[in-house]
Design an enzyme around this catalytic site. Structure first.
Site, PDB file in Angstrom:
ATOM      1  N   ARG A  81       3.469  -2.268   5.517  1.00 14.29           N
ATOM      2  CA  ARG A  81       2.771  -2.720   4.642  1.00 14.29           C
ATOM      3  C   ARG A  81       1.550  -2.009   4.748  1.00 14.29           C
ATOM      4  O   ARG A  81       0.820  -1.942   5.827  1.00 14.29           O
ATOM      5  CB  ARG A  81       2.587  -4.267   5.244  1.00 14.29           C
ATOM      6  CG  ARG A  81       1.102  -4.988   4.623  1.00 14.29           C
ATOM      7  CD  ARG A  81       1.573  -6.295   3.879  1.00 14.29           C
ATOM      8  NE  ARG A  81       0.529  -6.569   3.015  1.00 14.29           N
ATOM      9  CZ  ARG A  81       0.151  -7.901   2.900  1.00 14.29           C
ATOM     10  NH1 ARG A  81       0.741  -8.835   3.662  1.00 14.29           N
ATOM     11  NH2 ARG A  81      -0.804  -8.305   1.997  1.00 14.29           N
ATOM     12  N   ARG A  90       3.478  -5.106  -2.083  1.00 15.45           N
ATOM     13  CA  ARG A  90       3.861  -4.695  -0.647  1.00 15.45           C
ATOM     14  C   ARG A  90       4.978  -4.846  -0.341  1.00 15.45           C
ATOM     15  O   ARG A  90       5.890  -5.659  -1.113  1.00 15.45           O
ATOM     16  CB  ARG A  90       2.828  -5.846   0.135  1.00 15.45           C
ATOM     17  CG  ARG A  90       3.382  -7.307  -0.291  1.00 15.45           C
ATOM     18  CD  ARG A  90       2.003  -8.135   0.162  1.00 15.45           C
ATOM     19  NE  ARG A  90       1.885  -9.447  -0.903  1.00 15.45           N
ATOM     20  CZ  ARG A  90       1.232  -9.851  -1.798  1.00 15.45           C
ATOM     21  NH1 ARG A  90       0.659  -8.817  -2.482  1.00 15.45           N
ATOM     22  NH2 ARG A  90       1.265 -10.940  -2.274  1.00 15.45           N
ATOM     23  N   ASP A  93       5.324  -9.422   3.146  1.00 10.68           N
ATOM     24  CA  ASP A  93       4.188 -10.593   3.412  1.00 10.68           C
ATOM     25  C   ASP A  93       4.680 -11.500   3.953  1.00 10.68           C
ATOM     26  O   ASP A  93       5.628 -12.201   3.681  1.00 10.68           O
ATOM     27  CB  ASP A  93       3.502 -11.116   2.036  1.00 10.68           C
ATOM     28  CG  ASP A  93       2.313 -11.687   2.126  1.00 10.68           C
ATOM     29  OD1 ASP A  93       1.559 -11.327   3.324  1.00 10.68           O
ATOM     30  OD2 ASP A  93       1.966 -12.607   1.375  1.00 10.68           O
TER      31      ASP A  93
END
Length: 162
Positions: A81, A90, A93
């Site tokens: 990330r 991303r 998360d």
């Protein structure tokens, strides 16, 4: 009840979800109790370009919320990330959505997560693994019925594509 939300918008998305859970389970102070279905959803927040895979997990832990956040940030970093823009695409998360009945509001951590009731990709998988709890005087299912659009099941709990 401690519920985490997990999402990925960079391929291989399913791999990142599985690795996040595997890394959480590898911590001797964390036990994964339940895992939701995986859902495919549109990006939220107007920045990310890709669709997301999202799910929730119910965990038990002896870690405090702040200690859990530190473990989560480490796992996110290990899985590549990179924080460029808020709400950007991303690899992974991981959010603490609910931590028992604890309420926290600091610069680094807000529990319950402030966007639970606005995100179908959080509400739907939460309902897979926990009872229809009340947040802000409304059941999760009622919040979901208000915004139940643009979400579809991707992989069910048994790991089967649907």
């Amino acid at each position: 009840m401690i519920i985490l939300g997990i999402g990925s918008s960079i391929a291989p998305k399913e791999y990142y979800l599985k690795e996040a859970i595997k890394n959480l389970e590898a911590n001797e102070k964390i036990s994964v109790r339940k895992i939701s279905n995986i859902y495919i959803t549109k990006a939220w927040g107007g920045i990310a370009q890709n669709t997301f895979l999202n799910q929730c997990i119910d965990i038990e832990t002896t870690l405090s919320p702040v200690e859990l956040l530190l473990v989560i940030k480490k796992i996110e970093k290990q899985l590549g990330r990179v924080r460029k823009k808020h709400w950007d695409d991303r690899t992974i998360d991981i959010d603490i959505l609910i931590y028992n009945n604890i309420k926290i509001n600091t610069e680094d951590l807000t529990i319950p997560h402030p966007y639970i009731i606005k995100r179908n990709f959080v509400l739907k998988p939460m309902l897979d693994i926990c009872e229809d709890i009340i947040i802000n005087d409304k059941k999760l299912s009622q919040w979901l019925s208000d915004i139940n659009e643009g979400i579809e099941i991707y992989i069910n709990k048994e790991g089967k594509n649907v």
